[in-house]
Design a protein around this motif. Structure first.
Motif, PDB file in Angstrom:
ATOM      1  N   GLY A  67       0.834  -1.195   0.000  1.00 20.53           N
ATOM      2  CA  GLY A  67       0.000   0.000   0.000  1.00 20.53           C
ATOM      3  C   GLY A  67       0.860   1.232   0.000  1.00 20.53           C
ATOM      4  O   GLY A  67       2.076   1.138   0.103  1.00 20.53           O
ATOM      5  N   GLY A  95       0.649   5.718   1.077  1.00 16.01           N
ATOM      6  CA  GLY A  95      -0.092   6.887   1.522  1.00 16.01           C
ATOM      7  C   GLY A  95       0.597   8.106   0.966  1.00 16.01           C
ATOM      8  O   GLY A  95       1.303   8.007  -0.046  1.00 16.01           O
ATOM      9  N   VAL A 139       4.646   1.082   1.490  1.00 15.56           N
ATOM     10  CA  VAL A 139       4.751  -0.093   2.341  1.00 15.56           C
ATOM     11  C   VAL A 139       4.935  -1.321   1.457  1.00 15.56           C
ATOM     12  O   VAL A 139       4.152  -1.549   0.538  1.00 15.56           O
ATOM     13  N   LYS A 195       7.591  -0.156   6.131  1.00 11.01           N
ATOM     14  CA  LYS A 195       7.030   1.164   5.783  1.00 11.01           C
ATOM     15  C   LYS A 195       8.173   2.145   5.599  1.00 11.01           C
ATOM     16  O   LYS A 195       8.884   2.464   6.556  1.00 11.01           O
ATOM     17  N   GLU A 211       4.805  -5.812  11.744  1.00  9.22           N
ATOM     18  CA  GLU A 211       4.060  -7.061  11.566  1.00  9.22           C
ATOM     19  C   GLU A 211       3.251  -6.934  10.267  1.00  9.22           C
ATOM     20  O   GLU A 211       2.663  -5.881  10.014  1.00  9.22           O
ATOM     21  N   ALA A 231       0.141  -7.392   8.036  1.00  6.93           N
ATOM     22  CA  ALA A 231      -1.295  -7.704   8.094  1.00  6.93           C
ATOM     23  C   ALA A 231      -1.722  -8.105   6.686  1.00  6.93           C
ATOM     24  O   ALA A 231      -2.064  -7.274   5.859  1.00  6.93           O
ATOM     25  N   GLU A 248      -6.597  -3.895   3.719  1.00  2.33           N
ATOM     26  CA  GLU A 248      -7.445  -2.879   4.358  1.00  2.33           C
ATOM     27  C   GLU A 248      -8.903  -3.346   4.448  1.00  2.33           C
ATOM     28  O   GLU A 248      -9.409  -3.947   3.499  1.00  2.33           O
ATOM     29  N   GLN A 286      -8.892   2.621   5.517  1.00  2.00           N
ATOM     30  CA  GLN A 286      -7.562   2.374   4.934  1.00  2.00           C
ATOM     31  C   GLN A 286      -6.512   2.129   6.011  1.00  2.00           C
ATOM     32  O   GLN A 286      -5.425   1.622   5.713  1.00  2.00           O
ATOM     33  N   ASN A 287      -6.824   2.503   7.246  1.00  2.00           N
ATOM     34  CA  ASN A 287      -5.858   2.346   8.335  1.00  2.00           C
ATOM     35  C   ASN A 287      -6.242   1.241   9.311  1.00  2.00           C
ATOM     36  O   ASN A 287      -5.644   1.104  10.372  1.00  2.00           O
ATOM     37  N   LEU A 333      -6.455  -2.747   9.207  1.00  2.00           N
ATOM     38  CA  LEU A 333      -6.087  -3.876   8.347  1.00  2.00           C
ATOM     39  C   LEU A 333      -6.560  -5.178   8.961  1.00  2.00           C
ATOM     40  O   LEU A 333      -6.990  -5.223  10.116  1.00  2.00           O
ATOM     41  N   ASP A 376      -0.917   3.081  11.029  1.00  2.00           N
ATOM     42  CA  ASP A 376      -0.762   4.481  10.653  1.00  2.00           C
ATOM     43  C   ASP A 376      -0.951   5.456  11.814  1.00  2.00           C
ATOM     44  O   ASP A 376      -1.985   6.114  11.937  1.00  2.00           O
TER      45      ASP A 376
HETATM   46  P1  ADP Z   1       0.379   6.536   5.399  1.00  2.00           P
HETATM   47  O1  ADP Z   1       0.795   7.219   6.657  1.00  2.00           O
HETATM   48  O2  ADP Z   1       1.200   7.009   4.231  1.00  2.00           O
HETATM   49  O3  ADP Z   1      -1.085   6.552   5.139  1.00  2.00           O
HETATM   50  P2  ADP Z   1       0.083   3.774   6.270  1.00  2.00           P
HETATM   51  O4  ADP Z   1       0.797   3.372   7.503  1.00  2.00           O
HETATM   52  O5  ADP Z   1      -1.376   4.032   6.381  1.00  2.00           O
HETATM   53  O6  ADP Z   1       0.825   5.020   5.605  1.00  2.00           O
HETATM   54  O7  ADP Z   1       0.329   2.678   5.153  1.00  2.00           O
HETATM   55  C1  ADP Z   1      -0.192   2.860   3.840  1.00  2.00           C
HETATM   56  C2  ADP Z   1      -0.924   1.597   3.414  1.00  2.00           C
HETATM   57  O8  ADP Z   1       0.012   0.488   3.403  1.00  2.00           O
HETATM   58  C3  ADP Z   1      -2.046   1.150   4.348  1.00  2.00           C
HETATM   59  O9  ADP Z   1      -3.254   1.796   4.061  1.00  2.00           O
HETATM   60  C4  ADP Z   1      -2.087  -0.349   4.059  1.00  2.00           C
HETATM   61  O10 ADP Z   1      -2.790  -0.616   2.867  1.00  2.00           O
HETATM   62  C5  ADP Z   1      -0.615  -0.703   3.829  1.00  2.00           C
HETATM   63  N1  ADP Z   1       0.017  -1.159   5.096  1.00  2.00           N
HETATM   64  C6  ADP Z   1       0.498  -0.375   6.097  1.00  2.00           C
HETATM   65  N2  ADP Z   1       0.988  -1.103   7.118  1.00  2.00           N
HETATM   66  C7  ADP Z   1       0.811  -2.404   6.778  1.00  2.00           C
HETATM   67  C8  ADP Z   1       1.082  -3.654   7.444  1.00  2.00           C
HETATM   68  N3  ADP Z   1       1.652  -3.684   8.639  1.00  2.00           N
HETATM   69  N4  ADP Z   1       0.754  -4.796   6.805  1.00  2.00           N
HETATM   70  C9  ADP Z   1       0.180  -4.753   5.581  1.00  2.00           C
HETATM   71  N5  ADP Z   1      -0.121  -3.617   4.910  1.00  2.00           N
HETATM   72  C10 ADP Z   1       0.196  -2.448   5.484  1.00  2.00           C
END
Ligand code: ADP
Ligand code: MG
Length: 320
Positions: free
Chosen positions: A31, A33, A38, A53, A102, A104, A108, A153-154, A156, A170
């Motif tokens: 994913g 943002g 990530v 990330k 970890e 996930a 989402e 989206q945050n 999972l 997030d």
């Molecule tokens: P941002 O701060 O840029 O929004 P996020 O932490 O929300 O970043 O991560 C962006 C996306 O990456 C998430 O919406 C999700 O789809 C994916 N993602 C983030 N962390 C994980 C994780 N631990 N496992 C699987 N997918 C993740």
């Protein structure tokens, strides 16, 4: 902690060796943002999969290292809670900080929120997932942490099919509440922000609770309650708490669920249900009434009506 409620003291060791010395990137992007990408990776020593990330330290010409330290500190403080994503390691290069999280693998909850009927959540699913989200958020709030960006989206899933457990991710916007005076920027995603954020009033743990109300609405109906054609319309819908609770929208959904949402989409943050109030709400303890599944031995004992709903806004939403 600085005056914005950002915590910058962290305990994790920040590794300076190349990330790729210890991990193999699987190329698959999980994913992204605004400022982060990530990616899935494997730890060479153990063969275990993680989500890395990658956060840029400079954004729009500004040094954001302290914001990233805040994100790390919050993850560290929530280590004991299984519903907050676990932080494994931290790496730093000249331009980036890499959080090894970890993984996930279920993605989402957003995907199921907008899915067709056969893939969409059932009310029984939403009850189980909402309990987990609230358990995680209650933990954060007990520790005076507000997330401030709770949205599909945050949140999972550990697995999508069969439906696994939730992980809150997030913490880029989260703050410690002890010392927050004011937050004078519009944080978060318009559709999910609380009225007090739009009117620049103080934020609090109640601000997250509004977002959980919106989240629950979306998980049950597949519709975003405040979304308008334009941003201004969305903001107006939020500040007027203009919500559709019609039979049509909530077809086949219990009235307890509607009651639960109404206890959260309350304009006055002080009259909004807290995470603890929500965990005691009859909807989350209603499987026997709804004939949905046998009470599991892991469930907490049911509260009596008088204990669980003392003049709760759940029963008399106050939309002032
Ligand atoms: P941002 O701060 O840029 O929004 P996020 O932490 O929300 O970043 O991560 C962006 C996306 O990456 C998430 O919406 C999700 O789809 C994916 N993602 C983030 N962390 C994980 C994780 N631990 N496992 C699987 N997918 C993740
Ligand atoms: Mg995000």
């Amino acid at each position: 902690m600085n005056k914005n409620g950002k915590v910058t003291e962290i305990h994790s060791r920040i590794r300076k060796e190349p990330f790729t010395a210890n991990y193999e990137l699987l190329g698959k992007e999980l994913g992204r943002g605004k400022f982060a990408v990530v990616k899935k990776c494997t730890e060479k020593a153990t063969g275990k999969q993680y989500a890395a990330k990658f956060l840029r330290k400079r954004r729009k010409g500004e040094d954001c290292r302290m914001d990233i330290m805040n994100e790390i500190a919050v993850l560290e403080s929530a280590k004991a809670n299984p519903y907050v994503v676990a932080l494994h390691e931290v790496y730093e290069t000249t331009s980036e900080i890499i959080l090894v999280l970890e993984c996930a693998a279920g993605g989402e909850i957003f995907n199921q929120c907008v899915a067709d009927n056969d893939e969409a959540f059932t009310e029984k699913d939403v009850i189980r997932l909402a309990k987990q989200i609230l358990t995680g958020v209650a933990f954060l709030h007990r520790n005076n942490v507000v997330h401030l960006d709770l949205k599909p989206q945050n949140i999972l899933l550990t697995s999508a099919r069969p439906l696994g457990d939730i992980r809150i991710v997030d913490f880029g916007l989260s703050r410690r509440m002890d010392n927050v005076r004011e937050v004078r920027e519009i944080l978060g995603t318009p559709e999910y922000v609380a009225p007090e954020v739009l009117s620049y009033e103080p934020i609090s743990t109640a601000t997250d609770m509004w977002s959980i109300g919106v989240l629950t609405y979306v998980m049950l109906t597949g519709e975003s309650p405040f979304l308008g054609d334009e941003k201004q319309q969305t903001f107006l819908n939020i500040s007027q708490v203009n919500v559709d609770y019609s039979q049509d929208t909530f077809e086949g959904i219990s009235s307890l669920a509607v009651d639960f949402i109404k206890s959260l989409l309350v304009k006055n943050p002080r009259k909004r249900a807290t995470a603890e109030d929500c965990l005691r709400h009859p909807w989350l303890n209603s499987h026997q009434h709804l004939h949905m599944r046998p009470a599991s031995s892991l469930d907490e004992p049911e509260m009596s009506q008088s204990e669980s709903e003392p003049e709760s806004p759940a029963l008399s939403p106050d939309l002032d």
